[in-house]
Design a protein around this motif. Structure first.
Motif, PDB file in Angstrom:
ATOM      1  N   TYR A 114     111.086   7.892  72.248  1.00  0.00           N
ATOM      2  CA  TYR A 114     110.316   8.849  71.449  1.00  0.00           C
ATOM      3  C   TYR A 114     109.558   8.088  70.369  1.00  0.00           C
ATOM      4  CZ  TYR A 114     109.057  13.087  68.901  1.00  0.00           C
ATOM      5  OH  TYR A 114     108.351  14.111  68.302  1.00  0.00           O
ATOM      6  N   ILE A 115     108.246   8.307  70.312  1.00  0.00           N
ATOM      7  CA  ILE A 115     107.376   7.685  69.318  1.00  0.00           C
ATOM      8  C   ILE A 115     106.668   8.789  68.558  1.00  0.00           C
ATOM      9  CG2 ILE A 115     105.439   6.099  68.947  1.00  0.00           C
ATOM     10  CD1 ILE A 115     106.074   4.882  71.704  1.00  0.00           C
ATOM     11  N   TRP A 116     106.640   8.693  67.237  1.00  0.00           N
ATOM     12  CA  TRP A 116     106.031   9.776  66.481  1.00  0.00           C
ATOM     13  C   TRP A 116     105.353   9.281  65.207  1.00  0.00           C
ATOM     14  CZ3 TRP A 116     111.012   8.351  65.775  1.00  0.00           C
ATOM     15  CH2 TRP A 116     111.518   8.314  64.477  1.00  0.00           C
ATOM     16  N   THR A 117     104.475  10.123  64.693  1.00  0.00           N
ATOM     17  CA  THR A 117     103.806   9.898  63.411  1.00  0.00           C
ATOM     18  C   THR A 117     103.817  11.194  62.612  1.00  0.00           C
ATOM     19  OG1 THR A 117     102.336   8.205  64.328  1.00  0.00           O
ATOM     20  CG2 THR A 117     101.660   9.240  62.254  1.00  0.00           C
ATOM     21  N   ASP A 118     104.223  11.107  61.348  1.00  0.00           N
ATOM     22  CA  ASP A 118     104.179  12.232  60.419  1.00  0.00           C
ATOM     23  C   ASP A 118     103.235  11.885  59.272  1.00  0.00           C
ATOM     24  OD1 ASP A 118     106.115  13.648  61.837  1.00  0.00           O
ATOM     25  OD2 ASP A 118     107.754  12.760  60.687  1.00  0.00           O
ATOM     26  N   VAL A 119     102.427  12.839  58.860  1.00  0.00           N
ATOM     27  CA  VAL A 119     101.569  12.644  57.694  1.00  0.00           C
ATOM     28  C   VAL A 119     101.735  13.841  56.761  1.00  0.00           C
ATOM     29  CG1 VAL A 119      99.877  11.239  58.923  1.00  0.00           C
ATOM     30  CG2 VAL A 119      99.547  13.701  58.802  1.00  0.00           C
ATOM     31  N   SER A 120     101.582  13.602  55.473  1.00  0.00           N
ATOM     32  CA  SER A 120     101.673  14.683  54.494  1.00  0.00           C
ATOM     33  C   SER A 120     100.781  14.355  53.305  1.00  0.00           C
ATOM     34  CB  SER A 120     103.120  14.876  54.034  1.00  0.00           C
ATOM     35  OG  SER A 120     103.590  13.717  53.372  1.00  0.00           O
ATOM     36  N   ALA A 121     100.309  15.400  52.645  1.00  0.00           N
ATOM     37  CA  ALA A 121      99.447  15.226  51.479  1.00  0.00           C
ATOM     38  C   ALA A 121      99.617  16.408  50.540  1.00  0.00           C
ATOM     39  CB  ALA A 121      97.986  15.083  51.889  1.00  0.00           C
ATOM     40  N   ALA A 122      99.946  16.128  49.288  1.00  0.00           N
ATOM     41  CA  ALA A 122     100.082  17.188  48.292  1.00  0.00           C
ATOM     42  C   ALA A 122      98.699  17.575  47.773  1.00  0.00           C
ATOM     43  CB  ALA A 122     100.957  16.714  47.142  1.00  0.00           C
ATOM     44  N   ILE A 123      98.476  18.870  47.621  1.00  0.00           N
ATOM     45  CA  ILE A 123      97.221  19.351  47.037  1.00  0.00           C
ATOM     46  C   ILE A 123      97.369  19.285  45.520  1.00  0.00           C
ATOM     47  CG2 ILE A 123      95.660  21.308  46.803  1.00  0.00           C
ATOM     48  CD1 ILE A 123      96.509  22.225  49.551  1.00  0.00           C
ATOM     49  N   PRO A 124      96.515  18.511  44.842  1.00  0.00           N
ATOM     50  CA  PRO A 124      96.645  18.326  43.391  1.00  0.00           C
ATOM     51  C   PRO A 124      96.690  19.643  42.627  1.00  0.00           C
ATOM     52  CG  PRO A 124      95.031  16.807  44.293  1.00  0.00           C
ATOM     53  CD  PRO A 124      95.379  17.754  45.397  1.00  0.00           C
ATOM     54  N   SER A 125      97.549  19.683  41.606  1.00  0.00           N
ATOM     55  CA  SER A 125      97.684  20.825  40.689  1.00  0.00           C
ATOM     56  C   SER A 125      98.181  22.089  41.384  1.00  0.00           C
ATOM     57  CB  SER A 125      96.346  21.115  39.983  1.00  0.00           C
ATOM     58  OG  SER A 125      95.887  19.967  39.282  1.00  0.00           O
ATOM     59  N   THR A 126      98.824  21.918  42.545  1.00  0.00           N
ATOM     60  CA  THR A 126      99.413  23.057  43.255  1.00  0.00           C
ATOM     61  C   THR A 126     100.792  22.654  43.769  1.00  0.00           C
ATOM     62  OG1 THR A 126      98.743  22.575  45.540  1.00  0.00           O
ATOM     63  CG2 THR A 126      97.080  23.589  44.084  1.00  0.00           C
ATOM     64  N   PRO A 127     101.625  23.610  44.137  1.00  0.00           N
ATOM     65  CA  PRO A 127     102.934  23.292  44.726  1.00  0.00           C
ATOM     66  C   PRO A 127     102.876  23.129  46.245  1.00  0.00           C
ATOM     67  CG  PRO A 127     102.815  25.639  44.345  1.00  0.00           C
ATOM     68  CD  PRO A 127     101.500  25.063  43.854  1.00  0.00           C
ATOM     69  N   THR A 183     102.067  21.300  49.863  1.00  0.00           N
ATOM     70  CA  THR A 183     101.952  20.035  50.578  1.00  0.00           C
ATOM     71  C   THR A 183     101.573  20.323  52.026  1.00  0.00           C
ATOM     72  OG1 THR A 183     103.624  18.939  49.202  1.00  0.00           O
ATOM     73  CG2 THR A 183     103.168  17.967  51.355  1.00  0.00           C
ATOM     74  N   LEU A 184     100.506  19.727  52.479  1.00  0.00           N
ATOM     75  CA  LEU A 184     100.087  19.859  53.872  1.00  0.00           C
ATOM     76  C   LEU A 184     100.817  18.824  54.720  1.00  0.00           C
ATOM     77  CD1 LEU A 184      96.228  20.297  53.363  1.00  0.00           C
ATOM     78  CD2 LEU A 184      97.984  22.078  53.492  1.00  0.00           C
ATOM     79  N   LYS A 185     101.099  19.161  55.972  1.00  0.00           N
ATOM     80  CA  LYS A 185     101.851  18.236  56.819  1.00  0.00           C
ATOM     81  C   LYS A 185     101.380  18.332  58.268  1.00  0.00           C
ATOM     82  CE  LYS A 185     105.540  21.660  57.482  1.00  0.00           C
ATOM     83  NZ  LYS A 185     106.980  21.956  57.287  1.00  0.00           N
ATOM     84  N   ILE A 211     101.405  21.298  62.825  1.00  0.00           N
ATOM     85  CA  ILE A 211     100.541  21.283  61.652  1.00  0.00           C
ATOM     86  C   ILE A 211     100.950  22.446  60.767  1.00  0.00           C
ATOM     87  CG2 ILE A 211      98.713  22.632  62.805  1.00  0.00           C
ATOM     88  CD1 ILE A 211      96.716  20.982  61.105  1.00  0.00           C
ATOM     89  N   GLY A 212     101.062  22.203  59.467  1.00  0.00           N
ATOM     90  CA  GLY A 212     101.526  23.279  58.603  1.00  0.00           C
ATOM     91  C   GLY A 212     101.467  22.930  57.145  1.00  0.00           C
ATOM     92  N   ALA A 213     102.217  23.687  56.339  1.00  0.00           N
ATOM     93  CA  ALA A 213     102.236  23.496  54.890  1.00  0.00           C
ATOM     94  C   ALA A 213     103.575  23.929  54.325  1.00  0.00           C
ATOM     95  CB  ALA A 213     101.111  24.284  54.235  1.00  0.00           C
ATOM     96  N   ASP A 214     103.989  23.255  53.247  1.00  0.00           N
ATOM     97  CA  ASP A 214     105.183  23.622  52.499  1.00  0.00           C
ATOM     98  C   ASP A 214     104.771  24.011  51.085  1.00  0.00           C
ATOM     99  OD1 ASP A 214     106.968  23.085  54.565  1.00  0.00           O
ATOM    100  OD2 ASP A 214     107.128  20.966  54.006  1.00  0.00           O
ATOM    101  N   VAL A 215     105.481  24.991  50.531  1.00  0.00           N
ATOM    102  CA  VAL A 215     105.216  25.429  49.164  1.00  0.00           C
ATOM    103  C   VAL A 215     106.523  25.342  48.382  1.00  0.00           C
ATOM    104  CG1 VAL A 215     104.430  27.302  47.672  1.00  0.00           C
ATOM    105  CG2 VAL A 215     103.400  26.996  49.939  1.00  0.00           C
ATOM    106  N   ALA A 216     106.546  24.473  47.378  1.00  0.00           N
ATOM    107  CA  ALA A 216     107.715  24.355  46.518  1.00  0.00           C
ATOM    108  C   ALA A 216     107.627  25.429  45.434  1.00  0.00           C
ATOM    109  CB  ALA A 216     107.762  22.968  45.887  1.00  0.00           C
ATOM    110  N   ILE A 217     108.654  26.262  45.327  1.00  0.00           N
ATOM    111  CA  ILE A 217     108.665  27.317  44.334  1.00  0.00           C
ATOM    112  C   ILE A 217     108.981  26.704  42.969  1.00  0.00           C
ATOM    113  CG2 ILE A 217     109.640  29.534  43.671  1.00  0.00           C
ATOM    114  CD1 ILE A 217     108.103  29.491  46.338  1.00  0.00           C
ATOM    115  N   PRO A 218     108.048  26.745  42.013  1.00  0.00           N
ATOM    116  CA  PRO A 218     108.251  26.094  40.711  1.00  0.00           C
ATOM    117  C   PRO A 218     109.527  26.564  40.016  1.00  0.00           C
ATOM    118  CG  PRO A 218     105.966  26.787  40.963  1.00  0.00           C
ATOM    119  CD  PRO A 218     106.720  27.406  42.100  1.00  0.00           C
ATOM    120  N   GLY A 219     110.243  25.605  39.450  1.00  0.00           N
ATOM    121  CA  GLY A 219     111.444  25.918  38.708  1.00  0.00           C
ATOM    122  C   GLY A 219     112.661  26.216  39.544  1.00  0.00           C
TER     123      GLY A 219
END
Length: 284
Positions: A180-193, A195-197, A227-235
């Protein structure tokens, strides 16, 4: 099963604290413990449902030493295709070593032992892996290779689904390997909770069914992606996720696997078809 484990896995996140003299700052100890508990609407392992396209509860914990060595465990309920001889649970034992080899570049070498308590021993298998993680500007990138050497759990015991349901083993005791060979990428959107993945993986293994009509690489060779997104709930320690997962396994390619390779094992509704995954994770 894991490495994608699409909606949930143990993370190395929380630092353990040690006592220090009064008025001094607390310092992290040599050992850290982290973990997570997640609820997902479907447990997808490398694009294929292990929970019969139903809800799954997943949890994991990792103990890490400052030297880079770590051990961990992760578990999920199973159903349908993923019952592995009567087991309704997957329990993974993980061990490895992680270190920074150059500024911003980390190597992680280890192995995962996939266990199915309550099932049969010949469905368990071990899979060593190597992962490289770094960043390209604001984008985090992980590239991994997992190779499971020849084991009965990966063999082609049945040539097709008809043998599995109605005839019996045609090649009992067969052993095979899996890549199994894989690649994961992620990027946080500045000033927001947010993260795209994204993820893409390639599997190559047997083209039949192993013990109890399962397989790590159902059609022998295929691609999976997410392909998707995660949202961290502040606090809070809560993260909500949504993603789309799919494979390039067509109904025609999977026809010989039926009725095993379907929801309810009734021959209809592939468990590798595209779907939207939702998850809620609490980290500690």
């Amino acid at each position: 099963m894991k490495h994608l484990k699409i909606a949930g896995a143990a993370v190395l996140a929380a630092a353990a604290l040690t006592a220090t003299p009064a008025f001094a700052e607390d310092a992290p100890g040599p050992i850290t413990v982290s973990g997570s508990v997640a609820l997902v609407n479907d447990y997808r392992f490398r694009g294929v449902s292990q929970s019969d396209r139903n809800l799954a509860i997943q949890a994991g914990a990792t103990i890490s030493h400052e030297s880079g060595f770590y051990v961990g465990t992760w578990g999920s309920n199973l159903a349908g295709w993923g019952t592995f001889g009567g087991s309704n649970m997957e329990l993974d034992i993980i061990a490895g070593f992680k270190t920074e080899v150059s500024p911003g570049l980390t190597v992680d070498v280890g192995a995962t032992w996939y266990m199915y308590p309550g099932g049969f021993d010949n469905t368990d298998f071990i899979e060593p892996y190597v992962k490289l993680s770094g960043s390209l500007g604001p984008v985090g990138v992980t590239v991994g290779v997992a190779y499971a050497p020849k084991q009965e759990a990966l063999g082609s015991w049945y040539a097709n689904g008809f043998e599995a349901c109605c005839v019996g083993y045609s090649n009992e005791g067969d052993k095979n390997d899996n890549l199994y060979i894989w690649t994961d990428v992620s990027a946080a959107i500045p000033s927001t909770p947010v993260t795209l993945k994204a993820h893409i993986g390639y599997s190559k293994g047997n083209d039949g069914l192993g013990p109890f009509a399962t397989s790590v690489a159902p059609t022998g060779e295929y691609l999976d992606w997410l392909i998707g997104a995660d949202v961290a709930i502040p606090g809070t320690p809560v993260t909500l996720g949504v993603s789309y997962v799919d494979t390039d396994i067509t109904k025609k390619e999977a026809a010989y696997l039926q009725p095993s390779f379907s929801r309810g094992q009734d021959g209809t509704g592939s468990i590798a078809g595209g779907t939207v995954l939702f998850s809620g994770t609490v980290a500690f």
